[in-house]
Write a protein that holds these residues in place. Structure first.
Motif, PDB file in Angstrom:
ATOM      1  N   VAL A 752       0.848  -1.191   0.000  1.00  0.00           N
ATOM      2  CA  VAL A 752       0.000   0.000   0.000  1.00  0.00           C
ATOM      3  C   VAL A 752       0.883   1.240   0.000  1.00  0.00           C
ATOM      4  O   VAL A 752       1.851   1.316   0.757  1.00  0.00           O
ATOM      5  CB  VAL A 752      -0.933   0.002   1.231  1.00  0.00           C
ATOM      6  CG1 VAL A 752      -1.824   1.229   1.225  1.00  0.00           C
ATOM      7  CG2 VAL A 752      -1.777  -1.262   1.247  1.00  0.00           C
ATOM      8  N   ARG A 760      -4.773   3.339   7.905  1.00  0.00           N
ATOM      9  CA  ARG A 760      -5.456   3.023   6.656  1.00  0.00           C
ATOM     10  C   ARG A 760      -4.665   1.994   5.853  1.00  0.00           C
ATOM     11  O   ARG A 760      -5.244   1.125   5.196  1.00  0.00           O
ATOM     12  CB  ARG A 760      -5.669   4.290   5.838  1.00  0.00           C
ATOM     13  CG  ARG A 760      -6.634   5.283   6.470  1.00  0.00           C
ATOM     14  CD  ARG A 760      -6.922   6.433   5.532  1.00  0.00           C
ATOM     15  NE  ARG A 760      -7.635   5.983   4.341  1.00  0.00           N
ATOM     16  CZ  ARG A 760      -7.859   6.731   3.268  1.00  0.00           C
ATOM     17  NH1 ARG A 760      -7.391   7.989   3.240  1.00  0.00           N
ATOM     18  NH2 ARG A 760      -8.519   6.260   2.247  1.00  0.00           N
ATOM     19  N   ARG A 761      -3.352   2.102   5.894  1.00  0.00           N
ATOM     20  CA  ARG A 761      -2.537   1.098   5.202  1.00  0.00           C
ATOM     21  C   ARG A 761      -2.776  -0.287   5.801  1.00  0.00           C
ATOM     22  O   ARG A 761      -2.919  -1.276   5.073  1.00  0.00           O
ATOM     23  CB  ARG A 761      -1.058   1.454   5.300  1.00  0.00           C
ATOM     24  CG  ARG A 761      -0.652   2.689   4.506  1.00  0.00           C
ATOM     25  CD  ARG A 761       0.828   2.980   4.680  1.00  0.00           C
ATOM     26  NE  ARG A 761       1.629   1.911   4.107  1.00  0.00           N
ATOM     27  CZ  ARG A 761       2.954   1.797   4.287  1.00  0.00           C
ATOM     28  NH1 ARG A 761       3.593   2.667   5.056  1.00  0.00           N
ATOM     29  NH2 ARG A 761       3.617   0.806   3.713  1.00  0.00           N
ATOM     30  N   ILE A 764      -6.324  -1.495   4.759  1.00  0.00           N
ATOM     31  CA  ILE A 764      -6.372  -1.929   3.356  1.00  0.00           C
ATOM     32  C   ILE A 764      -5.633  -3.244   3.182  1.00  0.00           C
ATOM     33  O   ILE A 764      -6.092  -4.151   2.472  1.00  0.00           O
ATOM     34  CB  ILE A 764      -5.784  -0.827   2.451  1.00  0.00           C
ATOM     35  CG1 ILE A 764      -6.668   0.411   2.481  1.00  0.00           C
ATOM     36  CG2 ILE A 764      -5.624  -1.326   1.019  1.00  0.00           C
ATOM     37  CD1 ILE A 764      -6.076   1.600   1.744  1.00  0.00           C
ATOM     38  N   LEU A 767      -7.799  -6.147   4.635  1.00  0.00           N
ATOM     39  CA  LEU A 767      -8.915  -6.470   3.743  1.00  0.00           C
ATOM     40  C   LEU A 767      -8.440  -7.185   2.484  1.00  0.00           C
ATOM     41  O   LEU A 767      -9.097  -8.125   2.001  1.00  0.00           O
ATOM     42  CB  LEU A 767      -9.663  -5.184   3.379  1.00  0.00           C
ATOM     43  CG  LEU A 767     -10.417  -4.496   4.525  1.00  0.00           C
ATOM     44  CD1 LEU A 767     -11.038  -3.191   4.033  1.00  0.00           C
ATOM     45  CD2 LEU A 767     -11.487  -5.415   5.103  1.00  0.00           C
ATOM     46  N   HIS A 768      -7.304  -6.762   1.964  1.00  0.00           N
ATOM     47  CA  HIS A 768      -6.759  -7.396   0.766  1.00  0.00           C
ATOM     48  C   HIS A 768      -6.408  -8.858   1.033  1.00  0.00           C
ATOM     49  O   HIS A 768      -6.790  -9.763   0.276  1.00  0.00           O
ATOM     50  CB  HIS A 768      -5.516  -6.621   0.311  1.00  0.00           C
ATOM     51  CG  HIS A 768      -4.982  -7.063  -1.008  1.00  0.00           C
ATOM     52  ND1 HIS A 768      -3.753  -6.671  -1.491  1.00  0.00           N
ATOM     53  CD2 HIS A 768      -5.502  -7.881  -1.963  1.00  0.00           C
ATOM     54  CE1 HIS A 768      -3.544  -7.207  -2.667  1.00  0.00           C
ATOM     55  NE2 HIS A 768      -4.587  -7.950  -2.975  1.00  0.00           N
ATOM     56  N   TYR A 897      -8.856  -5.543  -6.562  1.00  0.00           N
ATOM     57  CA  TYR A 897      -8.194  -4.682  -5.565  1.00  0.00           C
ATOM     58  C   TYR A 897      -7.582  -3.444  -6.234  1.00  0.00           C
ATOM     59  O   TYR A 897      -7.737  -2.310  -5.746  1.00  0.00           O
ATOM     60  CB  TYR A 897      -7.130  -5.493  -4.840  1.00  0.00           C
ATOM     61  CG  TYR A 897      -6.132  -4.657  -4.059  1.00  0.00           C
ATOM     62  CD1 TYR A 897      -6.454  -4.131  -2.821  1.00  0.00           C
ATOM     63  CD2 TYR A 897      -4.869  -4.404  -4.584  1.00  0.00           C
ATOM     64  CE1 TYR A 897      -5.538  -3.363  -2.114  1.00  0.00           C
ATOM     65  CE2 TYR A 897      -3.949  -3.636  -3.892  1.00  0.00           C
ATOM     66  CZ  TYR A 897      -4.284  -3.116  -2.658  1.00  0.00           C
ATOM     67  OH  TYR A 897      -3.390  -2.353  -1.961  1.00  0.00           O
ATOM     68  N   CYS A 901      -8.724   0.495  -5.680  1.00  0.00           N
ATOM     69  CA  CYS A 901      -7.736   1.456  -5.194  1.00  0.00           C
ATOM     70  C   CYS A 901      -7.565   2.627  -6.148  1.00  0.00           C
ATOM     71  O   CYS A 901      -7.478   3.783  -5.717  1.00  0.00           O
ATOM     72  CB  CYS A 901      -6.396   0.752  -4.977  1.00  0.00           C
ATOM     73  SG  CYS A 901      -6.368  -0.355  -3.548  1.00  0.00           S
ATOM     74  N   LEU A 905      -9.903   5.125  -4.192  1.00  0.00           N
ATOM     75  CA  LEU A 905      -8.947   5.669  -3.231  1.00  0.00           C
ATOM     76  C   LEU A 905      -7.853   6.495  -3.898  1.00  0.00           C
ATOM     77  O   LEU A 905      -7.078   7.162  -3.203  1.00  0.00           O
ATOM     78  CB  LEU A 905      -8.303   4.526  -2.430  1.00  0.00           C
ATOM     79  CG  LEU A 905      -9.271   3.576  -1.715  1.00  0.00           C
ATOM     80  CD1 LEU A 905      -8.497   2.473  -1.017  1.00  0.00           C
ATOM     81  CD2 LEU A 905     -10.127   4.344  -0.719  1.00  0.00           C
ATOM     82  N   HIS A 908      -2.125   3.580  -5.995  1.00  0.00           N
ATOM     83  CA  HIS A 908      -1.641   2.544  -6.913  1.00  0.00           C
ATOM     84  C   HIS A 908      -1.806   2.950  -8.377  1.00  0.00           C
ATOM     85  O   HIS A 908      -2.124   2.123  -9.223  1.00  0.00           O
ATOM     86  CB  HIS A 908      -2.371   1.216  -6.671  1.00  0.00           C
ATOM     87  CG  HIS A 908      -1.990   0.516  -5.415  1.00  0.00           C
ATOM     88  ND1 HIS A 908      -0.682   0.284  -5.048  1.00  0.00           N
ATOM     89  CD2 HIS A 908      -2.753  -0.016  -4.415  1.00  0.00           C
ATOM     90  CE1 HIS A 908      -0.645  -0.347  -3.891  1.00  0.00           C
ATOM     91  NE2 HIS A 908      -1.880  -0.536  -3.479  1.00  0.00           N
TER      92      HIS A 908
END
Length: 1006
Positions: A752, A760-761, A764, A767-768, A897, A901, A905, A908
């Motif tokens: 991330v 948040r990293r 994420i 969840l990934h 994903y 992102c 978001l 990436h």
């Protein structure tokens, strides 16, 4: 004599050239024989299948949901696994492996499922017969080739035969031969038809073809008994009576006890083997297949096929097997950890620039353009990725004029006198191979270097001008100046110095520069500063001293300066919330002040222009900010940077974006739909990761509660409960899988981008990993449920590891009589190796049976009952199926994903678009210094890059003897698109157009 004349006249009437063309295809021997044989086999299979009532076969399928769902899952997973390889050959090695892998384990799974016998298909006989014939064919042909090579060494065979056959080709021919025999057996069996008497022949000949076609079953029997009848009986060939297999007896009424009719399967096999040997001997001993003349039409076709550019494909950034990517990572680590801050090539260049009189400007400042009246120059960056995209841009740059539509009119834009390239010259790393193949090759095709120039030579005294040209002022051809990018610095700038600073020509563009940074003095008071930021993101002190002194001594108060850097730090600093380029900012704000009209950069592979709308001071330090990295590399998104608005205390507004923000967001959807198709080599990484995640969970012995549910909701609830139980087992008792989960979690969190907060990293990343782990657990349970269902219905694990071989031995003598004991003699001659080979080959083919038997033993006696070799065989067999299930799913999850992102978001941006490897949306910027001193800017783009090229007839027909330099040619580029409507010259358009006033000091310019 009469017959000879008649035959001669007959042969003259035949178009022997066409016949020979049909018989001898342009593809090299011996692959073409397999291709023709495969076509014949497929056509025969379709014919016989069409003779059956398919509707009846479907009706016989068990009316059971679980079997339908199992068929659907199997075929669905196998289709998605094979989808990237359908319709094209991506890589011969992996593509071929995937085809054989899929065919092998799919057939091995399907033949265990129910309903095939009810549909009239006994796959056990076909599979066992295929493996038997295949083994016999391989052994026979290998012995033949060894003998033939021995004859060649003894001089008994012509020297033309020195080319040895490929093992893969022999195996391929054996596969085709075995499939043909199995298809014949499926529809005709191994029946030994008794010979008909003449009266019976006369009676049978009364039936017409139409009647046979109407009565399709009788017609099929007639085909089997007449067209493919045995060659005869053993009594006709007494010498072969002990070396043949006999056929089953098929007759009406009373029949003899045994038959001496040769097996039709054996006859077919012997015929194919004989044809292969005869064809091989004739071709290799006479050289006819290797050196025979071809027709004029074929020669022209072969010439056209050969006349294609050898472009490289886009770099596969998600490849798990690319040596170039591993080298790139290694070079980057070395450059950052060892040399960054310790050794800088720019320092060495500064030390070597000092001349005897102390003037360092001779090698850094080029002022030979100042006297030109009508001056054009071009800018591009980030080339050297895909050959198609790089050549498309290079071809547009090479054209003497480009006619493009603008405001309902057609304007003509002249080729630039100077080409400026803003770094990242070759991907993924700087090396001799990448520079030559990804940079120089497309540019040389677009505009050829002088005929007298030697590409391998090193330029000691630059510039190397053509004969008759005294200095750069009198050279009328295009010139090129380049700055290095971050990818060019991965090896410490070594390759850039060798291929740019120590060579003179990039295709037909002269390269006068000697260092990695430069200053150009252009007509009408315009300047270009090419800065080298290295991996620091800033200029070093030596560059600062040179450019600051140049500004004070040479740049006038009313002059205008264009600064070129590789990285657009105004966008990247805003995105990463960073502050880089302090020396550069000091140069612009304190020395240039309001004279910097334009900053240009690449690095981001899109086009964006921001213009100043409001400044805190009297005038903006930079009026326009332009990014154009569309020189050939993969596309980057634009919508991620749509909110940028501040730089050096001034406000900026986005004036143009290519592709548009809407198109950029839409393109990102391809990560869900096309990730695996674009990055099929990611299978190596994804498949192994998923298997490690569930390694400790095989086998699942207690799945009966899932199958005992009364309703769909009950099945689903039990299934999800088992998934949760498996997750708990991983966290509490597993070592291998738990270690895999922890390592994957660490990697996901580090993956991330660091621009967001740690919480948040972490969220994420969790969840990934949760999505991947859930998918892996579901796939594991689906595989185990399929095996458990087959075991409960007695379809698997019924009689040990050698079920298929034992069944084949039980029916072998019935269907393939051997009264002379040929099989026994072969077993004795091979010391039991031949039957043992068949036995273990059938067991190795029957992977589901191996999985089921081992799984049953583990569930009954525990994992401790397995030896190391047994455990290795079990996990290998599980991996073969789990690989097919997991690789499409891991790509789907990871692609989803990336899509979430990048579009939700806005992170990436590099990873999400490098995965798509988009060669389209390529552009460059063309500048024109007008007579009044204003700078007119045109950005030209191509939405779709051609993938197929052919030799340009105009280029080929244009005389070369009268033209000394390629830039004088009307048609300078060698290749054009196969479809002329898709050629870049015909599809180029104006993406952005604006004018910059040299003397205007107001905010925003023109």
């Amino acid at each position: 004599m009469g017959s000879d004349k008649h035959s001669a006249r007959f042969l003259n009437k035949l178009k022997m050239e066409r016949v020979r063309t049909m018989l001898t295809h342009t593809y090299p021997y011996p692959h073409e024989h397999s291709r023709h044989a495969m076509i014949a086999v497929i056509m025969g299979c379709l014919f016989f299948i069409s003779s059956d009532n398919m509707h009846t076969l479907v009706e016989k399928l068990d009316n059971n949901f679980k079997w339908w769902s199992m068929y659907a899952c199997l075929l669905g997973f196998f289709y998605f696994f094979s989808s990237p390889f359908l319709g094209k050959t991506i890589q011969p090695s992996y593509s071929t492996f995937s085809r054989w892998h899929v065919a092998w384990i799919l057939i091995a799974a399907l033949y265990h499922l129910p309903s095939f016998q009810s549909m009239g298909l006994d796959l056990r006989m076909n599979l066992s017969l295929f493996l038997t014939i295949y083994t016999s064919s391989v052994v026979f042909l290998f012995v033949f080739h060894i003998v033939f090579i021995g004859f060649w060494y003894l001089g008994l065979v012509s020297r033309v035969a020195r080319r040895r056959p490929e093992i893969l080709t022999i195996l391929q021919n054996c596969v085709v031969l075995s499939i043909a025999c199995c298809i014949f057996y499926s529809h005709c069996g191994n029946r030994a038809f008794l010979r008909q008497t003449p009266l019976e022949r006369r009676r049978s000949s009364n039936s017409t073809w139409l009647t046979k076609l109407i009565q399709i079953d009788e017609f099929k029997d007639q085909v089997c008994s007449s067209w493919f009848a045995p060659v005869g009986s053993a009594s006709d060939y007494p010498l072969l009576s002990k070396w043949v297999i006999y056929g089953e007896l098929a007759c009406n009424g009373s029949c003899p006890v045994t038959s001496d009719e040769i097996s039709p399967i054996y006859s077919l096999w012997a015929t194919f083997i004989g044809l292969y040997i005869a064809n091989y001997v004739v071709e290799r001993s006479t050289g006819w297949a290797l050196a025979h003349p071809v027709s004029v039409n074929n020669y022209e076709k072969m010439k056209k096929q050969q006349m294609k550019p050898d472009f490289l494909d886009m770099v596969p950034w998600y490849s798990g097997t690319s040596a170039d990517l591993f080298k790139t990572v290694f070079d980057l680590l070395v450059s950052v950890t060892v040399f960054l801050g310790r050794f800088d090539m720019r320092m060495m260049q500064a030390a070597m620039t000092k001349t005897c009189d102390g003037d360092e400007r001779k090698e850094l400042l080029y002022d030979h353009f100042t006297e030109k009246d009508d001056f054009w120059f071009d800018f591009m960056a980030d080339t050297g990725d895909g050959g198609n995209s790089s050549y498309s841009v290079a071809k547009l740059l090479a054209q003497p004029f480009l006619n493009v539509p603008l405001d309902d009119d057609i304007i003509s834009l002249q080729r630039g006198n100077v080409l400026l390239i803003g770094g990242d010259l070759a991907y993924p790393n700087p090396s001799a191979f990448t520079y030559e193949k990804r940079l120089f090759c497309p540019f040389e095709y677009a505009l050829q270097p002088p005929q007298w120039y030697n590409n391998d030579s090193i330029s000691v005294e630059k510039p190397e001008l053509p004969e008759g040209v005294s200095d750069l002022k009198h050279y009328d051809g295009p010139q090129c100046f380049l700055i290095p990018g971050n990818h060019d610095w991965f090896d410490g700038l070594n390759t850039f110095m060798r291929y740019i600073c120590h060579k003179s020509w990039l295709g037909g563009w002269l390269m006068p520069q000697k260092k990695s940074y430069f200053a150009l003095q252009l007509p009408k008071g315009w300047w270009v500063f090419g800065l080298d930021l290295a991996l620091h993101g800033d200029i070093d002190v030596y560059q600062f001293n040179f450019f600051s002194e140049l500004v004070k001594e040479k740049v006038g108060k009313d002059d205008a300066v264009i600064i070129i850097t590789h990285e657009p730090n105004w966008l990247l600093d805003w995105y990463w919330k960073d502050n880089t380029g302090k020396n550069m900012r000091h140069l612009i704000c304190e020395f240039l002040k309001d004279r910097c009209k334009l900053r240009m950069a690449g690095d981001l592979h899109h086009y964006m222009r921001h213009s100043c709308t409001q400044s805190d001071g009297a005038a903006a330090h930079v009026q326009h900010l332009l990014v154009n990295g569309c020189g050939g590399a993969f596309l980057h998104p634009t919508h991620v940077f749509s909110n940028f608005s501040k730089f050096y205390g001034a406000s900026y507004e986005s004036k143009s974006a290519y592709p548009s923000f809407k198109d950029s967001s839409r393109i990102a959807l391809g990560n869900i739909l096309k990730f695996r198709k674009k990055n099929w080599q990611f299978d190596i990484i994804g498949g192994i990761i998923y298997f490690v995640l569930v390694f400790s969970l095989f086998p699942q012995c207690k799945l009966g509660h899932i199958l005992r549910g009364d309703s769909f909701s009950g099945h689903l609830g039990s299934f999800l409960g088992t998934v949760w139980s498996a997750f708990v087992y991983i966290t509490e008792k597993s070592y291998v899988s738990f270690t895999g989960v922890v390592m994957l979690l660490i990697t996901a969190v580090m993956f991330v981008p660091s621009k967001i907060s740690r919480k948040r990293r972490m969220l994420i990343g969790v969840l990934h990993v949760t999505a991947h782990l859930t998918a892996a657990l579901i796939l594991m349970l689906l595989l185990e449920l399929g095996i458990e269902t087959c075991i409960q219905h007695k379809l698997l694990a019924t009689s040990g590891y050698h079920t298929l071989y034992q069944w084949y031995k039980s029916v072998e003598n019935e269907h393939f009589p051997d009264p002379t004991g040929l099989r026994v003699r072969i077993e004795q001659w091979t010391f039991g190796f031949y039957p043992a080979c068949l036995k273990y080959l059938m067991s190795a083919f029957d992977i589901p049976e191996v999985m089921a038997v081992t799984r049953t033993n583990i569930c009954r006696e525990g994992m401790e009952s397995l030896s190391r070799s047994g455990a290795a065989i079990y996990y290998a067999s599980v991996f073969l199926y789990f690989w097919v299930f997991s690789t499409p799913v891991v790509s789907l999850v990871f692609g989803s994903y990336l899509y979430i992102c990048i579009n939700w978001l806005h992170i990436h941006f590099d990873e999400a678009f490098s995965s798509l490897r988009i060669a389209n949306y390529k552009s460059f910027t063309r500048f024109h210094i007008k007579p009044d001193g204003d700078l007119e800017v045109f950005t030209l783009g191509v939405d779709k890059v051609p993938k197929e090229w052919k030799l340009d007839k105009d280029w080929d027909s244009e005389p070369r003897s009268t033209v000394k330099m390629s830039h004088h040619r009307r048609f300078p580029s060698k290749w054009c698109a196969t479809s002329l409507q898709q050629d870049p010259i015909n599809t180029v358009k104006v993406v952005d157009h604006f004018v910059i006033s040299r003397s205007d000091k107001e905010v925003g310019g023109s």
